[in-house]
Design an enzyme around this catalytic site. Structure first.
Site, PDB file in Angstrom:
ATOM      1  N   GLY A  17      60.769 161.295  -4.146  1.00 41.38           N
ATOM      2  CA  GLY A  17      60.097 160.480  -3.136  1.00 41.38           C
ATOM      3  C   GLY A  17      59.652 161.294  -1.937  1.00 41.38           C
ATOM      4  O   GLY A  17      59.751 162.529  -1.924  1.00 41.38           O
ATOM      5  N   GLN A  18      59.177 160.591  -0.899  1.00 44.31           N
ATOM      6  CA  GLN A  18      58.607 161.264   0.268  1.00 44.31           C
ATOM      7  C   GLN A  18      59.633 162.173   0.949  1.00 44.31           C
ATOM      8  O   GLN A  18      59.354 163.324   1.261  1.00 44.31           O
ATOM      9  CB  GLN A  18      58.088 160.222   1.264  1.00 44.31           C
ATOM     10  N   LEU A  19      60.844 161.666   1.162  1.00 43.08           N
ATOM     11  CA  LEU A  19      61.882 162.452   1.836  1.00 43.08           C
ATOM     12  C   LEU A  19      62.473 163.497   0.885  1.00 43.08           C
ATOM     13  O   LEU A  19      62.650 164.668   1.248  1.00 43.08           O
ATOM     14  CB  LEU A  19      62.962 161.489   2.335  1.00 43.08           C
ATOM     15  N   ASP A  40      66.154 161.225 -10.339  1.00 39.58           N
ATOM     16  CA  ASP A  40      65.161 160.195  -9.998  1.00 39.58           C
ATOM     17  C   ASP A  40      65.045 159.284 -11.204  1.00 39.58           C
ATOM     18  O   ASP A  40      65.574 159.594 -12.271  1.00 39.58           O
ATOM     19  CB  ASP A  40      63.800 160.825  -9.632  1.00 39.58           C
ATOM     20  N   ILE A  41      64.302 158.207 -11.028  1.00 38.96           N
ATOM     21  CA  ILE A  41      64.209 157.216 -12.113  1.00 38.96           C
ATOM     22  C   ILE A  41      63.382 157.736 -13.293  1.00 38.96           C
ATOM     23  O   ILE A  41      63.488 157.255 -14.399  1.00 38.96           O
ATOM     24  CB  ILE A  41      63.667 155.871 -11.587  1.00 38.96           C
ATOM     25  N   TYR A 154      62.756 144.457   3.228  1.00 41.70           N
ATOM     26  CA  TYR A 154      63.088 145.878   3.411  1.00 41.70           C
ATOM     27  C   TYR A 154      64.110 146.015   4.552  1.00 41.70           C
ATOM     28  O   TYR A 154      65.135 146.698   4.408  1.00 41.70           O
ATOM     29  CB  TYR A 154      61.800 146.632   3.729  1.00 41.70           C
ATOM     30  N   LYS A 158      67.975 147.276   4.614  1.00 39.93           N
ATOM     31  CA  LYS A 158      68.387 148.424   5.447  1.00 39.93           C
ATOM     32  C   LYS A 158      69.611 148.055   6.285  1.00 39.93           C
ATOM     33  O   LYS A 158      70.538 148.850   6.418  1.00 39.93           O
ATOM     34  CB  LYS A 158      67.226 148.901   6.326  1.00 39.93           C
TER      35      LYS A 158
HETATM   36  C1  AKB Z   1      57.859 152.155   5.978  1.00 38.14           C
HETATM   37  O1  AKB Z   1      56.800 152.124   6.623  1.00 38.14           O
HETATM   38  O2  AKB Z   1      58.221 151.282   5.201  1.00 38.14           O
HETATM   39  C2  AKB Z   1      58.789 153.324   6.208  1.00 38.14           C
HETATM   40  C3  AKB Z   1      59.792 153.031   7.275  1.00 38.14           C
HETATM   41  C4  AKB Z   1      59.388 153.000   8.685  1.00 38.14           C
HETATM   42  O3  AKB Z   1      60.929 152.834   6.968  1.00 38.14           O
HETATM   43  N1  AKB Z   1      58.030 154.490   6.545  1.00 38.14           N
END
Ligand code: AKB
Length: 340
Positions: A17-19, A40-41, A154, A158
């Site tokens: 992924g990105q990170l 990864d998947i 999301y 989190k």
């Molecule tokens: C997103 O935009 O979903 C992420 C974040 C800020 O967690 N880059």
């Protein structure tokens, strides 16, 4: 990094992924390719069978679906990691389209990793996000401890992740640590499905077309960070003396806060012909407006010495310097578009 036993590897989930695309090479540089197992998947195109190439190094690679507790438990008992960097997650905009899957990957996946860490004694890093805040949170100077009532799935996952990590630390003594990341800007990997993706896309489109159509309104202010700072933050937090950490999951960290309009103005310093047009996507605009405009990260700064190196100007200059030659090599472009 403090590792309980130098023979124990570091395990990364969501490595592609990105990170992960930049954290894995950073871990390899710091601890050697033999110390890193990436998962990864799906298998990346580079490498073969049980290995994959990250940067210029080849490391052990395993296919791992974090949603499956058996798979996670099996891999963790097999490799006995010293640390798990649990990066597998869906980002905000994709999560809003697929909330059930987002819960599975982001919340259930984190739970599975924490269980595996409890069984094996691994330390755990889990990234959180500005999305862990919501519309009732103070949006300017957002404190480390404040209201967290996000209204996106999301964000819900989190906050769940932060609470689970704190619980596993206080209840079972698992050494869990996390960061609330702002939008991450990188020239290496595309973000894919986030609300802050515009801050990456804008650079490529500036070089390709001298213009960018943004899905957020021009004055939408959000925290941002350049990827080299983000990677350093992860490594420094994981190496920090636990005695100094009064918080764990998760620390506010930021580098600068800006709007699409301000980012465009910074790009214009290098490319005066660049134009920005905003065609607002109501879903992502709504998400952005529920997030902080600027976080207060003084706790990270005082507890483990966090300092950013890249502000808006440095980030824009470095992004353009890295992307310009790559975009110039793209076959469909005229020289003028990427010449800058
Ligand atoms: C997103 O935009 O979903 C992420 C974040 C800020 O967690 N880059």
């Amino acid at each position: 990094m403090r590792t309980p036993n130098s023979k124990q590897p570091i395990l990364i989930t969501g490595a592609m992924g990105q990170l992960g695309s930049e954290l894995v090479p950073a871990l390899i540089r710091r601890y050697g390719p033999g110390s890193v197992i990436a998962t990864d998947i799906r298998h990346p195109e580079t490498g073969h069978g049980s290995t994959a190439v990250f940067g210029d190094a080849e490391v052990e690679f395993r296919v791992l679906d974090c949603v499956d507790p058996q798979q996670v438990g099996h891999v963790a008992t097999d490799v006995k990691p010293s640390v798990i960097f649990h990066l597998a997650a869906l980002l905000s905009a994709v999560a809003e389209r697929r909330p059930q899957l987002a819960w599975q990957v982001n919340a259930q996946g984190t739970f599975n990793v924490l269980e595996a860490a409890r069984e094996t004694g691994a330390r755990v890093f889990v990234p959180s996000s500005i999305a862990a805040f919501g519309p009732s949170t103070p949006r300017d100077g957002t404190p480390q401890e404040t209201l967290q009532r996000p209204d996106t799935i999301y964000g819900v996952t989190k906050v769940t992740g932060e609470l689970l990590c704190d619980y596993y630390h206080s209840r079972f003594g698992v050494d869990t640590r996390g960061l609330r990341f702002p939008g991450l800007i990188s020239h290496v990997a595309e973000p894919g499905g986030g609300t802050t993706d515009y801050a990456v896309e804008i650079f490529r489109d500036a070089l390709r077309y001298s213009s960018y159509q943004c899905f957020l309104a021009e004055d939408t202010r959000l925290d941002m960070m350049y990827m080299p700072d983000a990677i350093r933050a992860v490594l420094e937090l994981m190496e920090a003396d636990p005695e100094r950490l009064r918080h764990r999951n998760a620390f506010n960290v930021t580098a600068f806060s800006c709007t699409p309009g301000e980012l465009a103005a910074e790009i214009r310093q290098h490319m005066p012909e660049f134009t920005l047009r905003c065609e607002v996507d109501p879903v992502r605009q709504g998400i952005a407006e529920s997030w902080p405009r600027s976080m207060d990260d003084s706790e990270a700064r005082s507890q483990w010495g966090w300092r950013h190196e890249y502000g808006l100007a440095e980030t824009a200059a470095d992004m353009l310097a890295h992307l310009r030659p790559r975009v110039a090599r793209e076959p469909h472009l005229s020289h003028g578009a990427a010449g800058g």
